[in-house]
Design an enzyme around this catalytic site. Structure first.
Site, PDB file in Angstrom:
ATOM      1  N   GLY A  15     -75.464  83.848  31.789  1.00  0.00           N
ATOM      2  CA  GLY A  15     -74.454  83.979  30.728  1.00  0.00           C
ATOM      3  C   GLY A  15     -74.865  83.168  29.509  1.00  0.00           C
ATOM      4  O   GLY A  15     -75.241  82.006  29.638  1.00  0.00           O
ATOM      5  N   VAL A  28     -89.077  74.873  20.299  1.00  0.00           N
ATOM      6  CA  VAL A  28     -90.159  75.377  19.431  1.00  0.00           C
ATOM      7  C   VAL A  28     -90.645  74.279  18.476  1.00  0.00           C
ATOM      8  O   VAL A  28     -91.859  74.055  18.318  1.00  0.00           O
ATOM      9  CB  VAL A  28     -89.660  76.619  18.635  1.00  0.00           C
ATOM     10  CG1 VAL A  28     -90.709  77.076  17.626  1.00  0.00           C
ATOM     11  CG2 VAL A  28     -89.302  77.756  19.589  1.00  0.00           C
ATOM     12  N   ARG A  76     -79.351  89.201  33.490  1.00  0.00           N
ATOM     13  CA  ARG A  76     -79.380  88.800  34.898  1.00  0.00           C
ATOM     14  C   ARG A  76     -80.302  89.831  35.561  1.00  0.00           C
ATOM     15  O   ARG A  76     -79.970  91.014  35.600  1.00  0.00           O
ATOM     16  CB  ARG A  76     -77.980  88.846  35.506  1.00  0.00           C
ATOM     17  CG  ARG A  76     -76.965  87.941  34.777  1.00  0.00           C
ATOM     18  CD  ARG A  76     -75.648  87.895  35.521  1.00  0.00           C
ATOM     19  NE  ARG A  76     -74.534  87.542  34.670  1.00  0.00           N
ATOM     20  CZ  ARG A  76     -74.142  86.306  34.375  1.00  0.00           C
ATOM     21  NH1 ARG A  76     -74.789  85.272  34.866  1.00  0.00           N
ATOM     22  NH2 ARG A  76     -73.092  86.078  33.611  1.00  0.00           N
ATOM     23  N   ASP A 107     -77.086  77.603  37.054  1.00  0.00           N
ATOM     24  CA  ASP A 107     -77.722  77.405  38.362  1.00  0.00           C
ATOM     25  C   ASP A 107     -78.557  78.611  38.811  1.00  0.00           C
ATOM     26  O   ASP A 107     -79.588  78.436  39.462  1.00  0.00           O
ATOM     27  CB  ASP A 107     -76.701  76.973  39.430  1.00  0.00           C
ATOM     28  CG  ASP A 107     -75.501  77.885  39.494  1.00  0.00           C
ATOM     29  OD1 ASP A 107     -75.432  78.840  38.703  1.00  0.00           O
ATOM     30  OD2 ASP A 107     -74.628  77.640  40.348  1.00  0.00           O
ATOM     31  N   THR A 130     -74.476  76.589  29.790  1.00  0.00           N
ATOM     32  CA  THR A 130     -73.409  77.480  30.288  1.00  0.00           C
ATOM     33  C   THR A 130     -72.086  76.930  29.777  1.00  0.00           C
ATOM     34  O   THR A 130     -71.925  75.701  29.690  1.00  0.00           O
ATOM     35  CB  THR A 130     -73.365  77.557  31.834  1.00  0.00           C
ATOM     36  OG1 THR A 130     -72.091  78.085  32.235  1.00  0.00           O
ATOM     37  CG2 THR A 130     -73.541  76.209  32.512  1.00  0.00           C
ATOM     38  N   ILE A 131     -71.164  77.822  29.474  1.00  0.00           N
ATOM     39  CA  ILE A 131     -69.869  77.308  28.977  1.00  0.00           C
ATOM     40  C   ILE A 131     -69.052  76.683  30.103  1.00  0.00           C
ATOM     41  O   ILE A 131     -68.109  75.943  29.850  1.00  0.00           O
ATOM     42  CB  ILE A 131     -69.029  78.412  28.292  1.00  0.00           C
ATOM     43  CG1 ILE A 131     -68.659  79.524  29.270  1.00  0.00           C
ATOM     44  CG2 ILE A 131     -69.743  78.952  27.068  1.00  0.00           C
ATOM     45  CD1 ILE A 131     -67.518  80.409  28.765  1.00  0.00           C
ATOM     46  N   ASP A 132     -69.411  76.968  31.365  1.00  0.00           N
ATOM     47  CA  ASP A 132     -68.564  76.531  32.488  1.00  0.00           C
ATOM     48  C   ASP A 132     -68.630  75.040  32.809  1.00  0.00           C
ATOM     49  O   ASP A 132     -67.765  74.514  33.500  1.00  0.00           O
ATOM     50  CB  ASP A 132     -68.926  77.318  33.754  1.00  0.00           C
ATOM     51  CG  ASP A 132     -68.539  78.780  33.654  1.00  0.00           C
ATOM     52  OD1 ASP A 132     -67.821  79.140  32.711  1.00  0.00           O
ATOM     53  OD2 ASP A 132     -68.966  79.570  34.520  1.00  0.00           O
ATOM     54  N   ASP A 134     -70.476  73.589  34.866  1.00  0.00           N
ATOM     55  CA  ASP A 134     -70.463  73.424  36.323  1.00  0.00           C
ATOM     56  C   ASP A 134     -71.829  73.058  36.896  1.00  0.00           C
ATOM     57  O   ASP A 134     -72.228  73.557  37.943  1.00  0.00           O
ATOM     58  CB  ASP A 134     -69.940  74.711  36.988  1.00  0.00           C
ATOM     59  CG  ASP A 134     -70.770  75.930  36.621  1.00  0.00           C
ATOM     60  OD1 ASP A 134     -71.592  75.845  35.691  1.00  0.00           O
ATOM     61  OD2 ASP A 134     -70.614  76.968  37.285  1.00  0.00           O
ATOM     62  N   ARG A 176     -65.782  80.846  36.585  1.00  0.00           N
ATOM     63  CA  ARG A 176     -65.799  81.603  37.840  1.00  0.00           C
ATOM     64  C   ARG A 176     -65.552  80.695  39.037  1.00  0.00           C
ATOM     65  O   ARG A 176     -64.762  81.012  39.902  1.00  0.00           O
ATOM     66  CB  ARG A 176     -67.173  82.270  37.962  1.00  0.00           C
ATOM     67  CG  ARG A 176     -67.177  83.478  38.809  1.00  0.00           C
ATOM     68  CD  ARG A 176     -68.511  84.165  38.816  1.00  0.00           C
ATOM     69  NE  ARG A 176     -69.557  83.459  38.066  1.00  0.00           N
ATOM     70  CZ  ARG A 176     -70.528  84.056  37.423  1.00  0.00           C
ATOM     71  NH1 ARG A 176     -70.595  85.358  37.412  1.00  0.00           N
ATOM     72  NH2 ARG A 176     -71.456  83.366  36.809  1.00  0.00           N
TER      73      ARG A 176
HETATM   74  O1  F6P Z   1     -71.337  81.851  33.907  1.00  0.00           O
HETATM   75  C1  F6P Z   1     -70.469  81.740  32.833  1.00  0.00           C
HETATM   76  C2  F6P Z   1     -69.397  82.748  32.833  1.00  0.00           C
HETATM   77  O2  F6P Z   1     -68.855  82.589  31.590  1.00  0.00           O
HETATM   78  C3  F6P Z   1     -68.326  82.714  33.924  1.00  0.00           C
HETATM   79  O3  F6P Z   1     -67.280  81.821  33.687  1.00  0.00           O
HETATM   80  C4  F6P Z   1     -67.863  84.143  33.977  1.00  0.00           C
HETATM   81  O4  F6P Z   1     -67.300  84.472  35.198  1.00  0.00           O
HETATM   82  C5  F6P Z   1     -69.136  84.862  33.773  1.00  0.00           C
HETATM   83  O5  F6P Z   1     -69.927  84.056  32.930  1.00  0.00           O
HETATM   84  C6  F6P Z   1     -69.003  86.253  33.239  1.00  0.00           C
HETATM   85  O6  F6P Z   1     -70.272  86.677  32.864  1.00  0.00           O
HETATM   86  P1  F6P Z   1     -70.781  88.158  32.622  1.00  0.00           P
HETATM   87  O7  F6P Z   1     -69.713  88.871  31.919  1.00  0.00           O
HETATM   88  O8  F6P Z   1     -72.002  87.975  31.817  1.00  0.00           O
HETATM   89  O9  F6P Z   1     -71.051  88.698  33.979  1.00  0.00           O
END
Ligand code: F6P
Length: 328
Positions: A15, A28, A76, A107, A130-132, A134, A176
């Site tokens: 993400g 860079v 991904r 992760d 990551t914005i989470d 975590d 998530r």
């Molecule tokens: O991993 C970061 C995150 O923002 C989660 O909080 C969320 O569930 C997920 O990405 C959603 O990602 P995507 O829409 O890219 O599957």
């Protein structure tokens, strides 16, 4: 400085998060400063597999520090989960004469990097983006601060209309598996209740709390729900359940969704990304590998990728108590 390092690769994966461009820029420019080549791989591991890469110089990253998203794009990759996919990726790294990689992501990105290292011996350094928030081994991940500010700004707006119409709003935020965004934005925006994956407070407690709010004279309320909340109902079911049990409330649901992932990064995220990525390049030049850089107790530190992957950062549960006190 390790003499065998002539070219460093960089990519963003998983993400996206605001501040990833500031991170790419820092990788860079650090490479340029230390006179080593730098190559950007597009769309994370997928671009590595497909050989989608480009030489980057100090000027390639002009004017990107303020931009959200990632100029290197993100993805991904399912193919990377296969041995054949990773072999193609390793072949392309060889073709591009990459001596080490900086991987910016969460992760999943680090897990991919670790297996690439184990199978093909490519030195890697991880940078948490990551914005989470975590990730173990750092107090802050790149993008988290910006996402928090986006969420708080949105809730402030929801508060205006909630209060005008005496409504109860359920606001779903990202996270998530982690409640960092919910907990901190909830306190920052003065939410009445905060539901996070790390703590299942139960439906009865939620009803009691909302009932108490009403009796204390509150005419509108905001409940923040983390998308990974374990209460057993999604945000729409939750709103329905509350309407059924507390019929005097008019409930509404807002899912903030992907707006949380975009936007110009905050100054905090730009500085964090810059500091972490200068360190990442310096670690590579010192001959280090299998590490993740992090911001711990106001210092730039590093820890083993393995530790970052097998441990979970602790949420500060005292913040739930603070929220309880302040929503009286
Ligand atoms: O991993 C970061 C995150 O923002 C989660 O909080 C969320 O569930 C997920 O990405 C959603 O990602 P995507 O829409 O890219 O599957």
């Amino acid at each position: 400085m390790a003499k065998n390092i002539k070219r460093i690769g960089v990519m963003t994966s998983g993400g996206d998060s605001p501040g990833m461009n500031a991170a790419i820029r820092a990788v860079v420019r650090s490479c340029a400063y230390y006179h080593v080549g730098c190559v950007g791989f597009y769309r994370g591991f997928q671009g590595m597999i497909e050989g989608e890469y480009e030489e980057l110089n100090a000027r390639s990253v002009r004017n990107i520090i303020s931009r959200g998203g990632t100029i290197l794009k993100s993805a991904r990759s399912k193919e990377f989960l296969t041995v054949e996919g990773r072999q193609k990726a390793a072949d392309n790294l060889k073709k591009a004469e990459i001596d080490a990689m900086v991987l910016i992501g969460g992760d999943g990105t680090f897990r991919g990097g670790k297996i690439l290292r184990e199978e093909h011996g490519i030195p890697i350094i991880g940078v948490p983006g990551t914005i989470d928030n975590d990730i173990y081994g750092t107090n802050y991940t790149i993008g988290y601060d910006t996402a928090l500010n986006t969420v708080v700004e949105a809730i402030d707006k929801i508060r205006d209309t909630a209060s005008s119409h005496n409504r109860l709003f359920f606001v779903e935020v990202m996270g998530r598996d982690a409640g960092f965004i919910a907990l901190n934005s909830g306190i920052g925006a003065g939410a009445e209740e905060i539901l996070i994956p790390e703590e299942n407070l139960g439906l009865d407690r939620l009803l009691d709390s909302l009932e108490r709010s009403r009796r204390s004279g509150k005419t509108s309320s905001i409940v923040i729900v983390s998308e990974g909340d374990k209460i057993g109902k999604n945000v729409f079911e939750l709103a329905e359940y509350v309407t059924k049990n507390l019929p005097y409330y008019e409930t509404k649901v807002t899912v903030l969704g992907h707006i949380q992932r975009g936007g110009s990064p905050s100054c905090f995220d730009r500085v964090l990304a810059s500091r972490l990525c200068v360190k990442a390049v310096e670690l590579i030049l010192d001959g280090k590998t299998d590490l993740m850089v992090g911001f711990l107790n106001n210092q730039i530190e590093s820890c083993s990728l393995e530790l970052a992957l097998k441990s979970k950062p602790n949420i500060n549960k005292d913040l739930l108590r603070i929220s309880d006190i302040l929503s009286t």
